[in-house]
Design a protein around this motif. Structure first.
Motif, PDB file in Angstrom:
ATOM      1  N   LYS A  67      -9.717 -15.745 -69.397  1.00  0.00           N
ATOM      2  CA  LYS A  67      -9.547 -16.579 -68.272  1.00  0.00           C
ATOM      3  C   LYS A  67     -10.723 -17.545 -67.804  1.00  0.00           C
ATOM      4  CE  LYS A  67      -8.646 -12.872 -66.168  1.00  0.00           C
ATOM      5  NZ  LYS A  67      -8.384 -11.806 -64.838  1.00  0.00           N
ATOM      6  N   TRP A 124      -1.684 -26.639 -68.668  1.00  0.00           N
ATOM      7  CA  TRP A 124      -0.171 -26.268 -68.095  1.00  0.00           C
ATOM      8  C   TRP A 124       0.289 -25.067 -68.705  1.00  0.00           C
ATOM      9  CZ3 TRP A 124       3.994 -25.785 -71.148  1.00  0.00           C
ATOM     10  CH2 TRP A 124       5.286 -25.637 -70.378  1.00  0.00           C
ATOM     11  N   TYR A 125       0.025 -24.756 -69.955  1.00  0.00           N
ATOM     12  CA  TYR A 125       0.321 -23.556 -70.560  1.00  0.00           C
ATOM     13  C   TYR A 125      -0.264 -22.380 -69.950  1.00  0.00           C
ATOM     14  CZ  TYR A 125       1.830 -20.244 -74.044  1.00  0.00           C
ATOM     15  OH  TYR A 125       2.305 -19.179 -74.952  1.00  0.00           O
ATOM     16  N   ARG A 126      -1.478 -22.469 -69.611  1.00  0.00           N
ATOM     17  CA  ARG A 126      -2.212 -21.413 -69.307  1.00  0.00           C
ATOM     18  C   ARG A 126      -2.012 -20.880 -67.960  1.00  0.00           C
ATOM     19  NH1 ARG A 126      -7.523 -21.572 -72.903  1.00  0.00           N
ATOM     20  NH2 ARG A 126      -8.076 -19.586 -71.745  1.00  0.00           N
ATOM     21  N   PHE A 127      -1.935 -21.980 -66.830  1.00  0.00           N
ATOM     22  CA  PHE A 127      -1.671 -21.583 -65.404  1.00  0.00           C
ATOM     23  C   PHE A 127      -0.671 -21.686 -64.878  1.00  0.00           C
ATOM     24  CE2 PHE A 127      -6.251 -23.004 -66.387  1.00  0.00           C
ATOM     25  CZ  PHE A 127      -7.043 -21.979 -65.581  1.00  0.00           C
ATOM     26  N   LEU A 128       0.390 -22.543 -65.578  1.00  0.00           N
ATOM     27  CA  LEU A 128       1.715 -22.799 -64.881  1.00  0.00           C
ATOM     28  C   LEU A 128       3.056 -22.165 -65.695  1.00  0.00           C
ATOM     29  CD1 LEU A 128       0.861 -26.541 -63.806  1.00  0.00           C
ATOM     30  CD2 LEU A 128       0.775 -24.156 -62.339  1.00  0.00           C
ATOM     31  N   ALA A 129       2.829 -22.387 -66.948  1.00  0.00           N
ATOM     32  CA  ALA A 129       4.031 -21.999 -67.863  1.00  0.00           C
ATOM     33  C   ALA A 129       4.563 -20.763 -67.657  1.00  0.00           C
ATOM     34  CB  ALA A 129       3.689 -22.081 -69.351  1.00  0.00           C
ATOM     35  N   GLU A 130       5.663 -20.279 -67.204  1.00  0.00           N
ATOM     36  CA  GLU A 130       6.470 -19.128 -67.018  1.00  0.00           C
ATOM     37  C   GLU A 130       5.797 -18.218 -65.776  1.00  0.00           C
ATOM     38  OE1 GLU A 130       9.238 -18.159 -68.539  1.00  0.00           O
ATOM     39  OE2 GLU A 130       9.053 -19.715 -69.974  1.00  0.00           O
ATOM     40  N   GLY A 131       5.280 -19.105 -64.966  1.00  0.00           N
ATOM     41  CA  GLY A 131       4.947 -18.690 -63.599  1.00  0.00           C
ATOM     42  C   GLY A 131       3.403 -17.896 -63.888  1.00  0.00           C
ATOM     43  N   GLY A 132       2.783 -18.688 -64.736  1.00  0.00           N
ATOM     44  CA  GLY A 132       1.339 -17.972 -65.003  1.00  0.00           C
ATOM     45  C   GLY A 132       1.238 -16.691 -65.994  1.00  0.00           C
ATOM     46  N   GLU A 133       2.262 -16.649 -66.685  1.00  0.00           N
ATOM     47  CA  GLU A 133       2.533 -15.498 -67.662  1.00  0.00           C
ATOM     48  C   GLU A 133       1.440 -15.293 -68.659  1.00  0.00           C
ATOM     49  OE1 GLU A 133       5.727 -13.356 -71.037  1.00  0.00           O
ATOM     50  OE2 GLU A 133       6.426 -15.097 -69.534  1.00  0.00           O
ATOM     51  N   TYR A 135      -1.689 -16.587 -68.334  1.00  0.00           N
ATOM     52  CA  TYR A 135      -3.107 -16.602 -67.694  1.00  0.00           C
ATOM     53  C   TYR A 135      -3.879 -15.652 -68.091  1.00  0.00           C
ATOM     54  CZ  TYR A 135      -6.576 -16.766 -64.268  1.00  0.00           C
ATOM     55  OH  TYR A 135      -7.813 -16.821 -63.557  1.00  0.00           O
TER      56      TYR A 135
END
Length: 201
Positions: A67, A124-133, A135
């Motif tokens: 993180k 985007w992938y870390r914080f937003l993709a799949e609702g932050g899955e 992260y």
């Protein structure tokens, strides 16, 4: 014998007599180079955190380190806004078309643009993709994106450093005199490869 004889830093900090060039900075004190230190540093440190976190993904600290890597990359992305703006102004005002300096700056700029694209995808992938899955814990896709970012920023930084240290671009000495001069004859030749001038006896 005074202390100033051994420690004299005032000339390096003084802005007196330096021409102000707007977003490009002051003569001899441009804004872009120090800003790149923040951005490049973040784009290297963040991926290093990711690699360590992934290698130690079974450890209790790996999630926190992963993180932290994401937040460091985000900080680099924020700082890159100023870095890109000042770099663009250098490109616009300091590099005549048709010169090797312009071509090298173009290569540096496009490499950093590509870096920024991968940074945005990474964030985007870390914080937003799949609702932050992705992260919370180390992830292979995020790791690969980070490694690409680190590789690209290293290449871009090397090109940018070459523009300054090899060609003396935007380096200024006394009386606002630039070290680099545009040339149509030998501007294609790397300065280290150019033969030394012959001295007549």
């Amino acid at each position: 014998m005074t202390v100033a004889r051994y420690f004299s830093f005032k000339p390096g900090l003084s802005l007196k007599g330096r021409k102000f060039k707007g977003l490009r900075g002051f003569a001899g004190k441009p804004f872009h180079p120090p800003l790149t230190d923040v951005t490049v540093g973040a784009y290297v440190i963040g991926p290093v955190f990711d690699v360590i976190a992934f290698l130690g993904k079974d450890s209790s600290w790996s999630g926190d380190l992963f993180k932290a890597g994401g937040w460091v990359i985000l900080a680099g992305a924020i700082s890159s806004l100023a870095t890109i703006l000042t770099g663009f102004m250098d490109w616009l005002r300091s590099t005549p078309k048709g010169t090797q300096a312009r071509r090298m700056v173009n290569a540096h700029a496009w490499t950093m643009v590509l870096t920024s694209v991968f940074v945005l995808v990474n964030l985007w992938y870390r914080f937003l993709a799949e609702g932050g899955e992705y992260y919370e814990s180390p992830d292979l896709v995020a790791l690969l994106l980070s490694v690409i970012v680190a590789g690209l920023v290293t290449l871009g930084g090397t090109l940018g450093g070459g523009i300054v240290y090899d060609w003396g671009f935007n380096v200024e000495v006394a009386k606002d005199h630039p070290v680099w001069h545009p040339s149509e004859t030998n501007d294609y030749v790397h300065p280290h490869d150019e033969p030394a001038p012959r001295v007549e006896p």
